[in-house]
Design a protein around this motif. Structure first.
Motif, PDB file in Angstrom:
ATOM      1  N   UNK A 165      56.063  -7.423  -8.987  1.00 19.45           N
ATOM      2  CA  UNK A 165      54.961  -7.862  -9.842  1.00 19.45           C
ATOM      3  C   UNK A 165      54.163  -8.973  -9.174  1.00 19.45           C
ATOM      4  N   UNK A 166      52.845  -8.788  -9.114  1.00 20.67           N
ATOM      5  CA  UNK A 166      51.976  -9.799  -8.518  1.00 20.67           C
ATOM      6  C   UNK A 166      50.928 -10.302  -9.509  1.00 20.67           C
ATOM      7  N   UNK A 167      51.290 -10.295 -10.802  1.00 24.76           N
ATOM      8  CA  UNK A 167      50.378 -10.794 -11.838  1.00 24.76           C
ATOM      9  C   UNK A 167      49.988 -12.240 -11.583  1.00 24.76           C
ATOM     10  N   UNK A 168      50.933 -13.054 -11.136  1.00 25.28           N
ATOM     11  CA  UNK A 168      50.682 -14.491 -10.965  1.00 25.28           C
ATOM     12  C   UNK A 168      49.890 -14.821  -9.707  1.00 25.28           C
ATOM     13  N   UNK A 169      49.732 -13.855  -8.811  1.00 25.62           N
ATOM     14  CA  UNK A 169      48.946 -14.107  -7.600  1.00 25.62           C
ATOM     15  C   UNK A 169      47.723 -13.185  -7.588  1.00 25.62           C
ATOM     16  N   UNK A 170      47.909 -11.899  -7.380  1.00 22.13           N
ATOM     17  CA  UNK A 170      46.770 -10.983  -7.343  1.00 22.13           C
ATOM     18  C   UNK A 170      46.122 -10.860  -8.729  1.00 22.13           C
ATOM     19  N   UNK A 171      46.954 -10.840  -9.772  1.00 21.71           N
ATOM     20  CA  UNK A 171      46.411 -10.726 -11.121  1.00 21.71           C
ATOM     21  C   UNK A 171      45.546 -11.901 -11.509  1.00 21.71           C
ATOM     22  N   UNK A 172      45.913 -13.096 -11.042  1.00 25.45           N
ATOM     23  CA  UNK A 172      45.158 -14.300 -11.394  1.00 25.45           C
ATOM     24  C   UNK A 172      43.790 -14.332 -10.732  1.00 25.45           C
ATOM     25  N   UNK A 173      43.536 -13.405  -9.792  1.00 27.73           N
ATOM     26  CA  UNK A 173      42.240 -13.360  -9.123  1.00 27.73           C
ATOM     27  C   UNK A 173      41.201 -12.590  -9.938  1.00 27.73           C
ATOM     28  N   UNK A 174      41.611 -12.082 -11.101  1.00 24.22           N
ATOM     29  CA  UNK A 174      40.623 -11.436 -11.971  1.00 24.22           C
ATOM     30  C   UNK A 174      39.647 -12.484 -12.507  1.00 24.22           C
ATOM     31  N   UNK A 175      38.373 -12.110 -12.592  1.00 24.37           N
ATOM     32  CA  UNK A 175      37.368 -12.998 -13.182  1.00 24.37           C
ATOM     33  C   UNK A 175      37.766 -13.317 -14.623  1.00 24.37           C
ATOM     34  N   UNK A 176      37.735 -14.598 -14.968  1.00 24.80           N
ATOM     35  CA  UNK A 176      38.042 -15.004 -16.333  1.00 24.80           C
ATOM     36  C   UNK A 176      39.463 -15.462 -16.556  1.00 24.80           C
ATOM     37  N   UNK A 177      40.328 -15.303 -15.560  1.00 21.44           N
ATOM     38  CA  UNK A 177      41.719 -15.747 -15.697  1.00 21.44           C
ATOM     39  C   UNK A 177      41.913 -17.052 -14.929  1.00 21.44           C
ATOM     40  N   UNK A 178      42.548 -18.008 -15.583  1.00 18.77           N
ATOM     41  CA  UNK A 178      42.934 -19.258 -14.918  1.00 18.77           C
ATOM     42  C   UNK A 178      44.228 -19.735 -15.562  1.00 18.77           C
ATOM     43  N   UNK A 216      62.941 -11.551 -17.467  1.00 17.76           N
ATOM     44  CA  UNK A 216      63.677 -11.006 -18.613  1.00 17.76           C
ATOM     45  C   UNK A 216      63.443  -9.508 -18.764  1.00 17.76           C
ATOM     46  N   UNK A 217      62.208  -9.072 -18.495  1.00 21.83           N
ATOM     47  CA  UNK A 217      61.891  -7.651 -18.644  1.00 21.83           C
ATOM     48  C   UNK A 217      62.654  -6.791 -17.648  1.00 21.83           C
ATOM     49  N   UNK A 218      62.828  -7.299 -16.426  1.00 19.87           N
ATOM     50  CA  UNK A 218      63.556  -6.519 -15.428  1.00 19.87           C
ATOM     51  C   UNK A 218      62.811  -6.273 -14.132  1.00 19.87           C
ATOM     52  N   UNK A 219      61.706  -7.002 -13.893  1.00 22.72           N
ATOM     53  CA  UNK A 219      61.043  -6.879 -12.591  1.00 22.72           C
ATOM     54  C   UNK A 219      62.006  -7.332 -11.498  1.00 22.72           C
ATOM     55  N   UNK A 220      61.959  -6.651 -10.366  1.00 22.04           N
ATOM     56  CA  UNK A 220      62.875  -6.998  -9.276  1.00 22.04           C
ATOM     57  C   UNK A 220      62.340  -8.144  -8.420  1.00 22.04           C
ATOM     58  N   UNK A 221      61.025  -8.168  -8.223  1.00 21.69           N
ATOM     59  CA  UNK A 221      60.386  -9.240  -7.472  1.00 21.69           C
ATOM     60  C   UNK A 221      59.225  -9.790  -8.309  1.00 21.69           C
ATOM     61  N   UNK A 222      59.081 -11.095  -8.335  1.00 22.27           N
ATOM     62  CA  UNK A 222      57.961 -11.752  -9.020  1.00 22.27           C
ATOM     63  C   UNK A 222      57.257 -12.631  -8.006  1.00 22.27           C
ATOM     64  N   UNK A 223      56.045 -12.235  -7.650  1.00 24.01           N
ATOM     65  CA  UNK A 223      55.270 -13.009  -6.686  1.00 24.01           C
ATOM     66  C   UNK A 223      54.574 -14.142  -7.430  1.00 24.01           C
ATOM     67  N   UNK A 224      54.856 -15.381  -7.017  1.00 23.42           N
ATOM     68  CA  UNK A 224      54.386 -16.529  -7.777  1.00 23.42           C
ATOM     69  C   UNK A 224      53.061 -17.101  -7.334  1.00 23.42           C
ATOM     70  N   UNK A 225      52.606 -16.776  -6.132  1.00 23.28           N
ATOM     71  CA  UNK A 225      51.351 -17.325  -5.657  1.00 23.28           C
ATOM     72  C   UNK A 225      51.422 -17.694  -4.188  1.00 23.28           C
ATOM     73  N   UNK A 226      50.377 -18.375  -3.737  1.00 21.82           N
ATOM     74  CA  UNK A 226      50.254 -18.790  -2.331  1.00 21.82           C
ATOM     75  C   UNK A 226      50.445 -20.300  -2.290  1.00 21.82           C
ATOM     76  N   UNK A 227      51.595 -20.796  -1.841  1.00 19.10           N
ATOM     77  CA  UNK A 227      51.915 -22.231  -1.927  1.00 19.10           C
ATOM     78  C   UNK A 227      50.885 -23.140  -1.269  1.00 19.10           C
ATOM     79  N   UNK A 228      50.260 -22.696  -0.194  1.00 19.96           N
ATOM     80  CA  UNK A 228      49.339 -23.564   0.513  1.00 19.96           C
ATOM     81  C   UNK A 228      47.901 -23.453   0.063  1.00 19.96           C
TER      82      UNK A 228
END
Length: 538
Positions: free
Chosen positions: A11-24, A39-51
């Motif tokens: 899941x890349x909601x927190x990185x790629x998903x946050x690049x949608x216009x209107x999301x912050x 909790x849902x069961x995703x195996x990987x959760x991409x949190x963002x770009x640290x730098x």
């Protein structure tokens, strides 16, 4: 259906998903979403770009204190910069400082991007990929390599595109992910190209990352899995740059329910609709009602002929049971309805054909006047009530006054007279607008008699002008949504006077609550009496 191997969810909601216009997302939003994805069961959760920004850096610091329970948290970055050693590259140091066990590195696969965007040589790009992967693997990190613009690159120069993948795989990448970054590749192309990659790189674990610029991101993801990819990357609700990413809310049930691939436990899949709603709420975006599987309308039926068939078998107009993804079936009553809609939605089978026809004719006439009951199920239910049933209250009169003095903010005052049984209550109240004043006055008049109204509050109020060409004399439709903390319901009012339309919707809202409460109390008393009778008999 033959059971297929498992598919890994990234899941890349927190990185790629946050690049949608209107999301912050705030940092707190990101933490809450990450835990819900876990909790849902995703195996990987991409949190963002640290730098890339302080917010993502703070997020990763917080997650080090309270790691996810099951999912692997992933920090995202790019390969080293041209001409810079990995040891000296600040973005790779920031990536390591994030403290995640898994990392995702994006690199160029399209020769045009290497020379045009990076401004370096094809050979240096291969070195950047291989050295970055090896650098991270040597420091104990799992490495997922995202091959940016892979499909465009493969179509332009297949030999070089494959060479970039080999550079990552030979350096020890745990996953090699093929990205349709521009979203312009079609499903048959994806399936063919993935099959060729699989043949060229035997033993390499492949993933797929697609965008929806051509409207086929979900289809492309499914095609890639059929051709051999065992990781799928996507976002909840399809959020992402431009037209969005592959929507995991469609990808997961399609893979699991239609193609037989194991993604999450069946019980976890029942939480998909709730997950979609949670993320849309955190993103402060309205839910997509027509979204496949998890949208409010995904299992909603309106046409009478459809509902008639549903009464015989739900499979006639539902491709999967709604409860399999945590959704529910809804049946609407409108000008397109037949007796079946009444029977399904409100137990209308107790009505004889003449009563049903009369009620449907009344609904159709009201909708012709501008009423709409799809979002006003409580007003519709009040239409179905027994005409002989006493009403909890009746309006005798109301008056609303708006006063503005000088530069002051206008104030509104409403006086109202209602009859409850043999008692008439006359009261007044102020509000910050005419509708608010009317609402406050009505509650004030009824609160002593009906204390439970203190739990009822309005959660939404919408006004729509029905005939814009009539200007300020046009009819308006007011839709009100209310809640008592455990239930939500909608009511509607229509008039050329917005105050009158608002009154209709407000009165229906409170009346529906009182009638439903009386019905629940009566049922509880009946059940208690039955229990007592059975106990005595025993």
């Amino acid at each position: 259906m033959r059971v297929q191997p498992s598919v890994v969810l990234y899941d890349t909601t927190l990185r790629d998903g946050s690049q949608r216009a209107g999301i912050s997302f705030t940092v707190a939003d990101k933490v809450r979403i990450a835990r819900r994805l876990d909790e849902f069961g995703m195996h990987y959760v991409e949190g963002g770009w640290p730098g890339s920004n302080p917010k993502d850096a703070e997020f990763f610091r917080l997650m080090q204190d309270e790691p996810l329970r099951r999912a692997r948290l992933v920090a995202f970055s790019s390969t080293r910069r041209p001409g810079v050693r990995c040891e000296d590259d600040i973005i790779l140091r920031q990536l390591l400082d994030a403290g995640t066990q898994a990392t995702c590195i994006v690199g160029k696969s399209w020769d045009f991007h290497v020379t045009g965007a990076l401004g370096t040589t094809l050979e240096e790009n291969l070195a950047m990929i291989g050295e970055t992967v090896a650098f991270l693997r040597a420091r104990g990190r799992e490495v997922i390599y995202d091959a940016e613009h892979f499909f465009d690159g493969f179509k332009a120069n297949p030999e070089y595109a494959l060479a970039t993948l080999r550079a990552a795989a030979d350096a020890g990448a745990d996953w090699v992910v093929l990205c349709d970054t521009n979203g312009g590749t079609l499903p048959h192309e994806v399936e063919d190209i993935v099959a060729m990659v699989r043949e060229a790189l035997p033993g390499v674990r492949l993933g797929i990352h697609t965008h929806d610029d051509s409207g086929v991101a979900v289809a492309n993801t499914l095609a890639a899995v059929r051709a051999g990819c065992t990781m799928v990357q996507g976002t909840v609700n399809g959020y992402g740059e431009r037209c969005g990413n592959a929507n995991l809310c469609a990808v997961i049930p399609n893979l699991q329910l239609k193609l037989g691939y194991a993604c999450v436990e069946p019980e976890a899949l029942k939480g998909l609709t709730a997950l979609a709603g949670f993320v849309s709420e955190a993103a402060n975006l309205p839910p997509w009602d027509a979204q496949p599987y998890v949208g409010r309308n995904a299992f909603t039926h309106k046409a009478g002929i459809h509902v008639s068939a549903l009464l015989k078998s739900t499979a006639m107009y539902e491709h999967v049971p709604p409860e399999s993804v945590g959704n529910e079936r809804r049946v609407l009553v409108s000008e397109l309805s037949g007796r079946s809609n009444l029977q399904y939605a409100f137990g209308g089978d107790s009505l004889d054909p003449e009563q049903s026809k009369a009620l449907l004719d009344r609904i159709k006439a009201l909708e012709h006047e501008g009423y709409q009951f799809e979002g006003a199920e409580a007003s519709l239910e009040l239409l179905l009530r027994d005409e002989g049933q006493p009403r909890p209250f009746e309006l005798e009169s109301f008056r609303v006054i708006i006063e503005r003095r000088g530069g002051e903010v206008p104030r509104a005052e409403a006086s109202i007279k209602v009859r409850v049984g043999d008692r008439t209550v006359h009261t007044a109240a102020e509000g910050n607008g005419p509708v608010n004043a009317l609402d406050v006055a009505l509650r004030k008049a009824l609160s002593e008699i009906y204390p439970s109204l203190s739990r009822v509050r309005l959660t939404d109020y919408k006004v729509r002008v029905l005939e814009g060409s009539e200007g300020t004399g046009a009819r308006v439709r007011v839709l009100v949504e209310s809640t008592d903390g455990s239930r939500r319901w909608g009511t509607v009012g229509v008039s050329t006077n917005v105050i009158e339309a608002s009154w209709q919707a407000l009165a229906d809202s409170l009346e529906w609550h009182l009638l439903r409460e009386a019905r629940d109390t009566a049922r509880g008393a009946t059940a208690t009496a039955g229990d007592a009778s059975r106990a005595a008999a025993g």
